[in-house]
Design a protein around this motif. Structure first.
Motif, mmCIF file in Angstrom:
data_model
loop_
_atom_site.group_PDB
_atom_site.id
_atom_site.type_symbol
_atom_site.label_atom_id
_atom_site.label_comp_id
_atom_site.label_asym_id
_atom_site.label_seq_id
_atom_site.Cartn_x
_atom_site.Cartn_y
_atom_site.Cartn_z
ATOM 1 N N UNK A 46 1.352 -0.898 0.264
ATOM 2 C CA UNK A 46 0.091 -0.303 0.118
ATOM 3 C C UNK A 46 0.726 1.562 0.504
ATOM 4 N N UNK A 47 0.862 2.260 -0.789
ATOM 5 C CA UNK A 47 1.556 3.622 -1.278
ATOM 6 C C UNK A 47 0.204 4.733 -0.062
ATOM 7 N N UNK A 48 -0.979 4.798 -0.384
ATOM 8 C CA UNK A 48 -1.882 5.235 -0.231
ATOM 9 C C UNK A 48 -2.796 4.903 0.870
ATOM 10 N N UNK A 49 -2.759 5.430 1.862
ATOM 11 C CA UNK A 49 -4.140 4.869 2.666
ATOM 12 C C UNK A 49 -5.262 5.660 2.873
ATOM 13 N N UNK A 50 -7.000 6.069 3.062
ATOM 14 C CA UNK A 50 -7.981 6.668 2.904
ATOM 15 C C UNK A 50 -8.347 6.333 4.271
ATOM 16 N N UNK A 51 -9.152 7.187 4.239
ATOM 17 C CA UNK A 51 -9.885 7.220 5.377
ATOM 18 C C UNK A 51 -10.834 8.429 5.810
ATOM 19 N N UNK A 52 -12.383 7.946 6.116
ATOM 20 C CA UNK A 52 -12.795 9.316 6.240
ATOM 21 C C UNK A 52 -13.476 9.514 8.020
ATOM 22 N N UNK A 53 -11.900 9.185 8.650
ATOM 23 C CA UNK A 53 -12.349 9.044 10.358
ATOM 24 C C UNK A 53 -13.636 9.953 10.948
ATOM 25 N N UNK A 54 -14.979 9.921 11.940
ATOM 26 C CA UNK A 54 -15.748 10.835 11.773
ATOM 27 C C UNK A 54 -15.483 11.150 13.535
ATOM 28 N N UNK A 55 -15.535 12.348 14.083
ATOM 29 C CA UNK A 55 -15.854 13.007 15.196
ATOM 30 C C UNK A 55 -16.864 12.170 16.088
ATOM 31 N N UNK A 56 -18.008 11.763 15.590
ATOM 32 C CA UNK A 56 -18.924 11.072 16.073
ATOM 33 C C UNK A 56 -18.871 9.761 16.342
ATOM 34 N N UNK A 57 -18.384 9.325 16.323
ATOM 35 C CA UNK A 57 -17.609 7.538 16.594
ATOM 36 C C UNK A 57 -15.921 7.100 17.079
ATOM 37 N N UNK A 58 -16.386 7.070 18.995
ATOM 38 C CA UNK A 58 -15.455 7.139 19.560
ATOM 39 C C UNK A 58 -14.603 6.198 18.568
ATOM 40 N N UNK A 59 -14.691 4.900 18.234
ATOM 41 C CA UNK A 59 -13.198 4.361 17.392
ATOM 42 C C UNK A 59 -13.036 4.921 16.746
ATOM 43 N N UNK A 60 -13.439 5.565 15.867
ATOM 44 C CA UNK A 60 -12.715 6.395 15.586
ATOM 45 C C UNK A 60 -11.961 7.317 15.507
ATOM 46 N N UNK A 61 -12.022 8.187 16.461
ATOM 47 C CA UNK A 61 -11.597 9.463 16.934
ATOM 48 C C UNK A 61 -10.028 8.418 18.194
ATOM 49 N N UNK A 62 -10.499 7.090 18.508
ATOM 50 C CA UNK A 62 -9.505 6.414 19.487
ATOM 51 C C UNK A 62 -7.877 6.007 18.102
ATOM 52 N N UNK A 63 -8.452 5.792 17.324
ATOM 53 C CA UNK A 63 -7.521 5.140 16.429
ATOM 54 C C UNK A 63 -6.919 5.827 15.289
ATOM 55 N N UNK A 64 -7.549 6.160 14.642
ATOM 56 C CA UNK A 64 -7.523 6.720 13.354
ATOM 57 C C UNK A 64 -5.931 7.569 13.434
ATOM 58 N N UNK A 65 -5.521 8.584 13.702
ATOM 59 C CA UNK A 65 -4.250 9.173 14.425
ATOM 60 C C UNK A 65 -3.151 8.710 15.041
ATOM 61 N N UNK A 66 -3.218 6.706 15.643
ATOM 62 C CA UNK A 66 -2.302 6.083 15.554
ATOM 63 C C UNK A 66 -1.906 5.375 14.591
ATOM 64 N N UNK A 67 -3.133 5.175 14.258
ATOM 65 C CA UNK A 67 -2.434 4.100 13.118
ATOM 66 C C UNK A 67 -2.167 4.695 11.478
ATOM 67 N N UNK A 68 -2.378 6.259 11.359
ATOM 68 C CA UNK A 68 -2.476 7.046 10.152
ATOM 69 C C UNK A 68 -0.201 7.616 10.792
ATOM 70 N N UNK A 69 -0.459 7.673 12.328
ATOM 71 C CA UNK A 69 1.311 7.920 12.401
ATOM 72 C C UNK A 69 2.071 6.909 12.232
ATOM 73 N N UNK A 70 1.390 5.857 12.515
ATOM 74 C CA UNK A 70 2.121 4.461 12.374
ATOM 75 C C UNK A 70 2.495 4.205 10.673
ATOM 76 N N UNK A 71 2.002 4.455 10.333
ATOM 77 C CA UNK A 71 1.684 4.145 8.745
ATOM 78 C C UNK A 71 3.028 4.892 7.772
ATOM 79 N N UNK A 72 2.219 6.093 8.337
ATOM 80 C CA UNK A 72 3.592 7.246 7.329
ATOM 81 C C UNK A 72 4.674 7.180 8.169
ATOM 82 N N UNK A 73 5.728 6.036 9.026
ATOM 83 C CA UNK A 73 7.072 5.998 9.226
ATOM 84 C C UNK A 73 7.184 5.021 8.371
ATOM 85 N N UNK A 74 7.054 4.086 7.741
ATOM 86 C CA UNK A 74 6.901 3.079 6.610
ATOM 87 C C UNK A 74 6.683 3.579 5.076
ATOM 88 N N UNK A 75 6.576 5.470 5.248
ATOM 89 C CA UNK A 75 6.141 5.603 3.176
ATOM 90 C C UNK A 75 5.102 6.198 3.038
#
Length: 340
Positions: A46-75
């Motif tokens: 995967x070279x590009x990851x897209x996710x419309x994460x939503x402030x109305x979903x707690x699990x989105x707000x809990x997880x999305x930033x963490x995942x995106x920050x991690x995978x940005x480390x591998x380009x």
């Protein structure tokens, strides 16, 4: 290039998928919540990851930033990118960001200790607008008219705190909209959001209480509307949101106009200029105008409700020229993202 999308029906991803399929661009649907999501991303190159994460979903707000920050480390490039998501649905973070950039914004004050908040109340004038960090559609926004009301707000903020989801406001706003626009759509909305407002959907119950800070914003009198400007690439889209009857709030009113009328077009110039500084890829601004008709930013966001903006009638370019055209913001998002 290999695109991965976390898909939720009714989000931006509906049209992202249509865009990719229509152009035969390879993509894969991945579940961002899978325990082995990192391995899947690597195995599928995967070279590009897209996710419309939503402030109305707690699990989105809990997880999305963490995942995106991690995978940005591998380009892996993400939408939204880090410049867009770190302050998403956090009005306090946006206050600091916009102040750092020196942009015109509605003056805001935040306090993290009761003593300083109490001193502020005694030294300032009212009314003021009280807000929580998160929440869309003005659900966590209240007009504080007196020092006594402000003292109660501060006491609660540094005491039992506030529910992250103001169910009563959602319920009353929904009823008001129905009586103003008696349509089947709004009747169904009453049933849906009335139920959520009275009983509180379980997804909102898991959000932690908001406490140990208090946020006030300057009140600008006689406002009858705000404007939402969305900058994607070299295009700026326009939406006017009128206030509710006998109310200062425009966001969430549902009283919308899509054809640009008379307004201070300097807001468009500001929106383009700040978009370059923000580096968000897609940025939605809420603008109000003070008594001197100067545009001031209230808040910003990368995300918003899909499909509403299909009714926009065109866009402004960076030279402030208006172009009539059909609007599909999701297509603009993915088109500009894949150019990176």
């Amino acid at each position: 290039m290999k695109i991965a999308i976390h898909h939720r029906k009714g989000s931006f991803s509906d049209r992202w998928i249509e865009y990719l399929e229509g152009r035969n661009i390879p993509y894969i649907i991945l579940n961002a919540f899978d325990n082995n999501i990192i391995r899947q991303i690597k195995e599928n190159n995967v070279s590009h990851f897209m996710w419309h994460f939503d402030q109305n979903y707690f699990e989105d707000m809990l997880h999305a930033r963490t995942l995106f920050r991690a995978i940005s480390q591998i380009g892996v490039k993400t939408f939204p990118n880090e410049d867009a998501y770190w302050h998403f649905d956090d009005k306090v973070a946006q206050k600091y960001l916009l102040e750092a950039l020196g942009v015109p914004l509605v003056k805001s004050d935040v306090f993290y200790h009761k003593k300083e908040a109490d001193e502020y109340i005694e030294s300032t004038s009212f009314p003021k607008v009280f807000k929580l960090k998160g929440g869309a559609g003005s659900i966590n926004v209240k007009l504080i008219k007196t020092k006594d009301q402000a003292r109660k707000i501060v006491k609660q903020a540094f005491g039992r705190g506030f529910e992250a989801f103001d169910s009563w406001t959602v319920f009353t706003d929904t009823i008001e909209r129905f009586w103003r626009q008696k349509t089947l759509h709004n009747f169904l909305r009453v049933l849906k959001w009335g139920f959520k407002g009275i009983f509180v959907d379980k997804q909102y119950k898991v959000f932690p209480k908001q406490r140990n800070y208090v946020y006030f914003q300057e009140f600008i009198p006689n406002l009858t509307y705000d404007i939402r400007l969305i900058v994607i690439g070299d295009k700026c889209y326009y939406l006017k949101r009128n206030t509710r009857d006998n109310d200062f709030r425009a966001s969430g009113s549902g009283i919308l106009e899509f054809v640009p009328g008379n307004f201070n077009i300097q807001a468009i110039k500001i929106a383009f200029k700040i978009a370059d500084q923000l580096n968000m890829g897609c940025v939605a601004y809420d603008f109000v105008f003070n008594t001197d008709n100067e545009p001031l930013i209230v808040e910003i966001s990368y995300g918003f409700q899909p499909y509403v903006y299909d009714q926009c009638t065109g866009f402004y370019d960076a030279s402030l020229n208006w172009h009539e055209s059909k609007v599909n913001l999701e297509n603009e998002m993915i088109h500009n993202f894949l150019k990176q």
